[in-house]
Each structure stands twice: as C-alpha cells, then as structure tokens.
Design an enzyme around this catalytic site. Structure first.
Site, PDB file in Angstrom:
ATOM      1  N   THR A  13      76.644  -5.936  55.711  1.00 31.24           N
ATOM      2  CA  THR A  13      77.589  -5.764  56.818  1.00 31.24           C
ATOM      3  C   THR A  13      79.028  -6.057  56.404  1.00 31.24           C
ATOM      4  O   THR A  13      79.934  -6.003  57.237  1.00 31.24           O
ATOM      5  CB  THR A  13      77.220  -6.669  58.013  1.00 31.24           C
ATOM      6  N   GLU A  39      74.382 -12.058  62.932  1.00 30.76           N
ATOM      7  CA  GLU A  39      73.837 -11.200  63.994  1.00 30.76           C
ATOM      8  C   GLU A  39      74.905 -10.287  64.581  1.00 30.76           C
ATOM      9  O   GLU A  39      74.677  -9.092  64.785  1.00 30.76           O
ATOM     10  CB  GLU A  39      73.245 -12.085  65.094  1.00 30.76           C
ATOM     11  N   ASP A  60      68.972 -14.613  54.810  1.00 31.25           N
ATOM     12  CA  ASP A  60      69.915 -15.192  53.859  1.00 31.25           C
ATOM     13  C   ASP A  60      69.298 -15.110  52.472  1.00 31.25           C
ATOM     14  O   ASP A  60      68.100 -15.393  52.305  1.00 31.25           O
ATOM     15  CB  ASP A  60      70.189 -16.659  54.233  1.00 31.25           C
ATOM     16  N   SER A 123      79.315  -7.614  40.710  1.00 29.48           N
ATOM     17  CA  SER A 123      80.019  -8.757  40.157  1.00 29.48           C
ATOM     18  C   SER A 123      81.528  -8.563  40.296  1.00 29.48           C
ATOM     19  O   SER A 123      81.997  -7.696  41.038  1.00 29.48           O
ATOM     20  CB  SER A 123      79.612  -8.968  38.693  1.00 29.48           C
ATOM     21  N   LYS A 126      86.475 -11.874  37.968  1.00 29.88           N
ATOM     22  CA  LYS A 126      86.590 -13.327  37.796  1.00 29.88           C
ATOM     23  C   LYS A 126      85.411 -13.917  37.007  1.00 29.88           C
ATOM     24  O   LYS A 126      85.434 -15.092  36.644  1.00 29.88           O
ATOM     25  CB  LYS A 126      86.738 -13.997  39.163  1.00 29.88           C
ATOM     26  N   LYS A 138      79.440 -16.246  39.472  1.00 29.51           N
ATOM     27  CA  LYS A 138      79.200 -14.814  39.281  1.00 29.51           C
ATOM     28  C   LYS A 138      78.871 -14.508  37.822  1.00 29.51           C
ATOM     29  O   LYS A 138      78.087 -13.586  37.533  1.00 29.51           O
ATOM     30  CB  LYS A 138      80.411 -14.012  39.740  1.00 29.51           C
ATOM     31  N   VAL A 165      89.307  -5.203  45.810  1.00 30.73           N
ATOM     32  CA  VAL A 165      89.127  -3.953  46.541  1.00 30.73           C
ATOM     33  C   VAL A 165      90.041  -3.952  47.757  1.00 30.73           C
ATOM     34  O   VAL A 165      90.011  -4.877  48.570  1.00 30.73           O
ATOM     35  CB  VAL A 165      87.655  -3.763  46.973  1.00 30.73           C
ATOM     36  N   VAL A 172      94.348  -9.236  50.459  1.00 28.65           N
ATOM     37  CA  VAL A 172      95.768  -9.589  50.455  1.00 28.65           C
ATOM     38  C   VAL A 172      96.597  -8.559  51.226  1.00 28.65           C
ATOM     39  O   VAL A 172      97.647  -8.893  51.790  1.00 28.65           O
ATOM     40  CB  VAL A 172      96.267  -9.738  48.994  1.00 28.65           C
TER      41      VAL A 172
END
Length: 328
Positions: A13, A39, A60, A123, A126, A138, A165, A172
């Site tokens: 989501t 939800e 989760d 990934s 960073k 990561k 992205v 930002v």
C-alpha cells in the site's frame, strides 16, 4: 511472465506498491495479494483500484505465520515492506532490525516453504557502504537474499537497488513544496548535499527488469541521474512562483551522508554493465551458473558510482520534475 500468475506484494500500500500494482494489473495476473499492516491504507487502495483481482491481507512481515499463510500458491513475491526513514531507524534501531532484517528472513522462509518461483527484494543506495542503521539493515537484507539462493529450493531470489524515488511518502519534493508555499522557506541539511533520483515509473521498471531477467543471487542497479539538493529546491522555488523564499542550512543529521553511492569500490570488482541503464552486481559467494550467465557482459569501467557527479543542470532537474508529474 505474470499472465495468470498469483503475485504477493509486501508493503503493497506504499507509494512504490501503488505504481507496481498498477503496472502488474496490465500483465493479466490471476490475482495480486496486497500484504501490509495498515487497514486504512488497504481500504483506500481497494476503493482506488476497484479491481476484483486485488486481494487485501492484513499482516506484518515480522509475523512469519502470517507470511506463510499469505504465500500459499503464490508464484512471484515482491518484497517492498521496510522501515525506510533514516532518522526513525537511527532512533529506533531494534524496530528497524525486526522489520528490515527479521522480516526479510521471514519472507525467505515463507517463499521457500510455499515453493514461490521468484522473490524480488527492493533495496536502496544506502545499502552500499552504509553509514546509518537503515542502510546497514538493508545491506544485511541484500546478503540474506543472495544467500537464500544456496538453500535447497527451486525459489530464485533477486535484489534490486535504487535511489530516492520522486513523490514517495515523505519525499523531499513534498516537503519542499509544502515549506515553500506555507513558510516561504526551505530547510536543507547541507548545501553541498547530492542525491540520486528516479521517477516511480523508473523504479518499477527496475523491479520488473529484475523480476524478468534475474537468475538468482545478483543485485540489479539502475544508473540514475544525480543533483544537488539545493538546486532541486531552487527549481521548485522558481517554478512555484514564490518570491523571497529563504533557503536555510540545518546541518547533517546523524547517519546522513553528503553524497550517496549506488556502487561501492569493493562491489565494482564484481559488477557488469547489463545495458546502458542497468548494472548487475554479482555475489562474492559462488552460486552455480550465475557467473557463467554474465560472463560475456562487460565489467564496469569505474571504481564506484557516486551522486557527487555528474550532476544534472537546473533545466534537467525541471525536466525530471515534469516527467514525475510535479510540474506542469
């Protein structure tokens, strides 16, 4: 590849999830399972798409039992779920560890148990020579995904590594636009700071390239353009037509780099140029058949890939923002 397939998207989501699912629906899948823990965002997404092929599952990635259930009869799995904000991960490292590392391990085990054909792990730049806890988690996630190809199963595991992205939650761009319009000022951590940027469409292209071409064990990287954050702010100020906007230097936050890298000096020794836009980092561990598959691809001609240069001009930044839908 995805025609009549069942696809699971963890963290589906989020901003990446919306774009990925929109493109996957065009591939005529049997169904797409959206796995996330919120939800309200699932309800909003269901109303947005109104597509019977979308199945929503509350869960989760920390909960392996929930993942095991969600992975039943799944063909392909896109692992997007993560804690992503650098300050949050610095302040709450245990939580980042549980989601980004333990959660990834749970994905691996659930996929193998349910004989998923391929897992694509998302990934970040960073993870290359990490300086903060988010990047470290990561990087560990990447290593786990690579190693999973040595476990006795038919499931293939592939990493894709991207940069910032445009337009994702907490981007930002949104922060700057809000500051310009409401406060007539922009807060920048350091005026020399540079970052990699790509549009959501480019991010999804990278994911799908990894899904289609990945053999299992490699890391796909897109060679993204870079820009100075202060130049990005100044383009937004100019295009929004606001006068007397002040640019304030805030100072670098804990764990934050002035320049990011997509490819470390160590990794460049094992990296090939897949095409004009993509690199493939091969693992240091031996995965049967992988090096032979990429034997005819040229080695990269540089030691690392940094956001320090070459930088986009302001005209190129504006073009990128128009492509991303932020400017008319």
């Amino acid at each position: 590849m995805f025609a009549n397939a069942t696809i699971l998207v963890t963290g589906g989501t989020g901003s990446w999830g919306y774009e990925l699912i929109e493109q996957l629906l065009q591939e005529n899948p049997k169904k797409i399972i959206v796995f996330s823990r919120n939800e309200s965002t699932q309800v909003a997404m269901k109303r947005t798409f109104e597509d019977a092929r979308l199945i929503f599952c509350i869960g989760d990635v920390r909960d392996k039992e929930a993942l095991m259930k969600a992975c039943e009869k799944v063909d392909y799995l896109f692992h997007l779920a993560a804690l992503k904000h650098v300050p949050v991960c610095e302040d709450q490292p245990y939580e980042a560890l549980k989601t980004n590392v333990v959660g990834t391990q749970n994905v691996i085990e659930a996929a193998i148990e349910n004989k998923v054909k391929k897992v694509i792990n998302i990934s970040t730049d960073k993870a290359a020579n990490p300086s903060n806890f988010y990047g470290m988690t990561k990087a560990i996630g990447e290593k786990l995904i690579v190693y999973a190809n040595l476990l006795s199963s038919d499931t293939k595991f592939v990493n894709v590594r991207g940069g910032n992205v445009l337009g994702t939650n907490g981007s930002v761009i949104h922060v700057f636009m809000k500051q310009i319009q409401e406060k007539s000022q922009v807060g920048i951590t350091d005026k020399n700071m540079t970052r990699f940027f790509m549009t959501k469409q480019e991010a999804i292209e990278l994911m799908l390239r990894g899904a289609e071409a990945g053999q299992g064990g490699e890391i796909f990287v897109i060679t993204m353009p870079t820009c100075k954050i202060v130049d990005l702010a100044e383009v937004l100020i100019e295009e929004l037509g606001k006068r007397d906007v002040e640019v304030i230097e805030l100072g670098v936050r804990p764990g934050e780099k002035i320049h990011e890298i997509l490819l470390s000096e160590f990794e460049s020794q094992f990296t090939v140029a897949y095409d004009d836009e993509h690199l493939v980092i091969l693992p240091t561990i031996e995965i049967p058949g992988l090096k032979a598959h990429y034997a005819n691809f040229p080695k990269v001609p540089y030691e690392s890939f940094s956001s320090e240069e070459p930088l986009m001009t302001k005209a190129e930044i504006k073009k990128m923002l128009v492509k991303g839908g932020f400017l008319g």
